[in-house]
Scaffold this motif. Structure first.
Motif, mmCIF file in Angstrom:
data_model
loop_
_atom_site.group_PDB
_atom_site.id
_atom_site.type_symbol
_atom_site.label_atom_id
_atom_site.label_comp_id
_atom_site.label_asym_id
_atom_site.label_seq_id
_atom_site.Cartn_x
_atom_site.Cartn_y
_atom_site.Cartn_z
ATOM 1 N N GLU A 138 36.053 15.538 10.142
ATOM 2 C CA GLU A 138 35.263 14.425 10.663
ATOM 3 C C GLU A 138 34.786 14.648 12.100
ATOM 4 O OE1 GLU A 138 39.394 13.757 12.165
ATOM 5 O OE2 GLU A 138 38.444 14.600 10.371
ATOM 6 N N ILE A 139 35.277 15.717 12.774
ATOM 7 C CA ILE A 139 34.914 16.006 14.160
ATOM 8 C C ILE A 139 34.035 17.252 14.195
ATOM 9 C CG2 ILE A 139 35.805 16.582 16.452
ATOM 10 C CD1 ILE A 139 38.401 15.151 15.678
ATOM 11 N N SER A 140 32.885 17.152 14.825
ATOM 12 C CA SER A 140 31.982 18.300 14.929
ATOM 13 C C SER A 140 32.625 19.391 15.786
ATOM 14 C CB SER A 140 30.658 17.872 15.558
ATOM 15 O OG SER A 140 30.015 16.886 14.781
ATOM 16 N N ALA A 141 32.499 20.643 15.352
ATOM 17 C CA ALA A 141 33.132 21.766 16.046
ATOM 18 C C ALA A 141 32.080 22.793 16.456
ATOM 19 C CB ALA A 141 34.182 22.414 15.157
ATOM 20 N N TYR A 142 32.174 23.255 17.699
ATOM 21 C CA TYR A 142 31.174 24.172 18.257
ATOM 22 C C TYR A 142 31.858 25.324 18.995
ATOM 23 C CZ TYR A 142 27.891 20.279 17.593
ATOM 24 O OH TYR A 142 27.133 19.273 17.065
ATOM 25 N N SER A 143 31.159 26.436 19.044
ATOM 26 C CA SER A 143 31.607 27.554 19.874
ATOM 27 C C SER A 143 30.791 27.637 21.160
ATOM 28 C CB SER A 143 31.494 28.878 19.106
ATOM 29 O OG SER A 143 30.151 29.106 18.695
ATOM 30 N N ASP A 144 29.730 26.848 21.268
ATOM 31 C CA ASP A 144 28.827 26.827 22.425
ATOM 32 C C ASP A 144 28.766 25.398 22.968
ATOM 33 O OD1 ASP A 144 26.721 26.760 24.213
ATOM 34 O OD2 ASP A 144 25.381 27.981 22.993
ATOM 35 N N TYR A 145 29.268 25.189 24.189
ATOM 36 C CA TYR A 145 29.318 23.833 24.724
ATOM 37 C C TYR A 145 27.928 23.265 24.989
ATOM 38 C CZ TYR A 145 28.496 25.501 29.544
ATOM 39 O OH TYR A 145 27.957 26.040 30.681
ATOM 40 N N ASN A 192 43.383 2.306 19.379
ATOM 41 C CA ASN A 192 43.213 1.085 20.173
ATOM 42 C C ASN A 192 41.755 0.656 20.264
ATOM 43 O OD1 ASN A 192 45.958 1.051 20.712
ATOM 44 N ND2 ASN A 192 45.743 2.329 22.528
ATOM 45 N N GLY A 193 40.878 1.461 19.687
ATOM 46 C CA GLY A 193 39.466 1.103 19.644
ATOM 47 C C GLY A 193 38.687 1.367 20.908
ATOM 48 N N SER A 194 39.243 2.147 21.868
ATOM 49 C CA SER A 194 38.554 2.345 23.145
ATOM 50 C C SER A 194 37.634 3.560 23.139
ATOM 51 C CB SER A 194 39.562 2.465 24.285
ATOM 52 O OG SER A 194 40.489 3.498 24.032
ATOM 53 N N ILE A 195 37.967 4.583 22.376
ATOM 54 C CA ILE A 195 37.127 5.777 22.334
ATOM 55 C C ILE A 195 37.055 6.321 20.912
ATOM 56 C CG2 ILE A 195 37.705 6.463 24.703
ATOM 57 C CD1 ILE A 195 39.434 8.691 23.462
ATOM 58 N N LYS A 196 36.153 7.267 20.748
ATOM 59 C CA LYS A 196 36.066 8.007 19.493
ATOM 60 C C LYS A 196 35.814 9.464 19.825
ATOM 61 C CE LYS A 196 33.684 8.354 15.039
ATOM 62 N NZ LYS A 196 34.967 8.452 14.310
ATOM 63 N N LEU A 197 36.689 10.353 19.372
ATOM 64 C CA LEU A 197 36.506 11.786 19.570
ATOM 65 C C LEU A 197 35.482 12.289 18.554
ATOM 66 C CD1 LEU A 197 37.434 14.367 21.060
ATOM 67 C CD2 LEU A 197 39.147 14.676 19.267
ATOM 68 N N VAL A 198 34.336 12.754 19.049
ATOM 69 C CA VAL A 198 33.250 13.110 18.142
ATOM 70 C C VAL A 198 33.015 14.605 18.034
ATOM 71 C CG1 VAL A 198 32.085 10.907 18.479
ATOM 72 C CG2 VAL A 198 31.501 12.838 19.953
ATOM 73 N N ALA A 199 33.446 15.405 19.040
ATOM 74 C CA ALA A 199 33.144 16.836 19.006
ATOM 75 C C ALA A 199 34.129 17.620 19.860
ATOM 76 C CB ALA A 199 31.718 17.097 19.491
ATOM 77 N N VAL A 200 34.305 18.887 19.485
ATOM 78 C CA VAL A 200 35.125 19.815 20.268
ATOM 79 C C VAL A 200 34.379 21.135 20.382
ATOM 80 C CG1 VAL A 200 37.301 18.776 19.510
ATOM 81 C CG2 VAL A 200 36.367 20.737 18.259
ATOM 82 N N CYS A 201 34.798 21.935 21.362
ATOM 83 C CA CYS A 201 34.220 23.271 21.541
ATOM 84 C C CYS A 201 35.338 24.247 21.881
ATOM 85 C CB CYS A 201 33.181 23.238 22.663
ATOM 86 S SG CYS A 201 32.407 24.846 22.991
ATOM 87 N N GLU A 202 35.286 25.421 21.283
ATOM 88 C CA GLU A 202 36.296 26.459 21.510
ATOM 89 C C GLU A 202 35.654 27.826 21.253
ATOM 90 O OE1 GLU A 202 39.129 28.945 22.185
ATOM 91 O OE2 GLU A 202 39.522 26.816 22.591
#
Length: 329
Positions: free
Chosen positions: A53-60, A28-38
Motif C-alpha cells: 500500500e506504500i509507494s516505493a522508489y529508488s530515486d527520491y 491516531n489519524g494524524s498522518i499517512k505514510l504514502v511513500a518511501v525511498c531506498e
C-alpha cells in the motif's frame, strides 16, 4: 483535521524505526505514510513486498515529483542530507532530518538559511533532551543539587566500532562516520541544551594509517560560555565494555549519566547512588512533536538552528587545527 502525507527517505535502522512510529501516528489519524525511498535494491524490494500500500522508489526526486508530500523524514547517510533537504525545502515541504544536520558547517548553514526562507517546520532528530533521565538531570542542575558546576567529563568508549548492530558501508568511514559524529553529536546537543553554548574547542584526534577509516581516539577540552570545562575522552577498539557516559562535578556533589540513561548522584565524599526517574516525564517520540508543530500546536522540537550550533562544535572536534577553535555563531 487533514491527515499529513509523509514520506521516508532511507530504510536503514532509523528509517524503519521511524516508520514504526509513523504507523502508530496513522492509527491516531494524524498522518499517512504514502511513500518511501531506498537506494539499496534488496532492502527496497523486501519493504515493497511487505507494504504494497506504500509507494516505493529508488530515486527520491521521482518520489517528490509523483507525490505531494507534507512531511519528509530523511534518514540517509550524512553526506546525502544536504541535497535531499535542499530539494524538499525548495518545494516547501516540512523536513525532519536525522542527526547530524549535515556533513560540514557550510552545508549546515545553507540548510538553516534555506529552511528559514522556506517558512516550513524544520527539525533534527535530537532525542536525548526528551529522555526522562536527561529531563531529571536538567532539573537537578537547575536546582543546584550539587552546587556550582566545576567541570564535566564526557566518556565515549567502544570496544568495537562500528558496533555489532551497526554494520554498514559508511559508519566507519573518515568522511562521514566515526563515533565522534555518530554518538558525540547527541551529547554535544544535549550539553548545549542543558548547560549552555560551547564556545571553545581544543581537540586531538588519532586516526589509523588507513586514510579511509574513522578515528580510533579523541581527547578534547571544550569550554562553555561561562568558562566551565568539558573534558572528552574517546577510544575505540580495545578489550573491555562499552561506556557512553557524562559525569558532572559540582562543588557539593556529583551527577553521572551512565550509559545514556542510568542517572546517579552523590554528595562530596559519598558514593554515587541511583536517582529515581519518573518515566512519565519523557517527551518521546519526537515525531509526535514534529507533527504537532506542523498542525500549529505548541510542541518542543529542535530545529535546524540547534543542528547548526551542534555542527559547529562537531566539526571543530573532528577537524582540529592545532589551536583552540573559538565557536562563533
Amino acid at each position: 483535521m487533514t491527515r499529513l502525507k509523509m514520506a521516508v527517505i532511507g530504510l536503514g535502522k532509523m528509517g524503519l524505526h521511524m516508520i514504526q512510529q509513523a504507523e502508530q501516528a496513522e492509527l491516531n489519524g494524524s498522518i499517512k505514510l504514502v511513500a518511501v525511498c531506498e537506494a539499496h535494491e534488496e532492502t527496497l524490494r523486501n519493504f515493497a513486498d511487505a507494504h504494497a500500500e506504500i509507494s516505493a522508489y529508488s530515486d527520491y526526486m521521482q518520489l517528490l515529483d509523483e507525490h505531494e508530500i507534507d512531511l519528509l523524514y530523511i534518514a540517509v547517510p550524512p553526506k546525502f542530507h544536504y541535497p535531499v533537504v535542499m530539494e524538499a525545502l525548495q518545494r516547501k515541504i516540512h523536513v525532519f532530518c536525522e542527526k547530524p544536520l549535515a556533513n560540514s558547517t557550510e552545508e549546515a548553514r545553507e540548510m538553516l538559511e534555506a529552511a528559514e526562507q522556506a517558512g516550513v517546520v524544520h527539525a533534527v532528530h535530537f532525542s536525548m533532551p526528551h529522555e526522562p533521565s536527561v529531563l531529571k538531570l536538567q532539573e537537578l542542575v537547575e536546582q543546584r543539587s550539587i552546587g556550582a558546576i566545576r567541570k564535566i567529563e564526557l566518556i565515549l568508549q567502544f570496544p568495537q566500532w562500528p558496533r555489532a548492530w551497526q554494520q554498514n558501508s559508511w559508519i566507519s568511514s573518515r568522511e562521514q562516520g566515526g563515533f565522534i559524529l555518530e554518538v558525540g553529536i547527541h551529547w554535544i546537543h544535549m550539553i548545549q541544551h542543558v548547560f549552555g553554548p560551547i564556545t571553545e574547542v581544543s581537540s586531538e584526534v588519532l586516526y589509523p594509517d588507513n586514510a579511509e577509516e574513522c578515528e580510533h581516539e579523541v581527547q578534547a577540552v571544550m569550554k562553555l560560555e561561562d568558562g566551565i570545562r568539558i573534558q572528552l575522552n574517546g577510544i575505540a577498539h580495545f578489550a573491555g565494555k562499552e561506556r557512553v557516559s557524562m559525569v558532572v562535578y559540582g562543588t557539593e556533589g556529583t551527577i553521572a549519566l551512565e550509559n545514556w540513561e542510568e542517572l546517579m548522584m552523590g554528595q562530596v565524599g559519598q558514593p554515587l547512588a541511583p536517582v529515581e526517574v519518573d518515566e512519565s516525564m519523557g517527551e518521546l517520540p519526537v515525531l509526535k512533536r514534529v507533527i504537532a508543530r506542523i498542525q500549529g500546536q505548541p510542541a518542543k522540537i529542535y530545529d535546524f538552528n540547534d543542528g547548526y550550533r551542534a555542527q559547529l562544535v562537531l566539526e571543530a572536534l573532528r577537524n582540529p587545527e592545532g589551536n583552540t577553535s573559538h565557536i562563533s555563531r
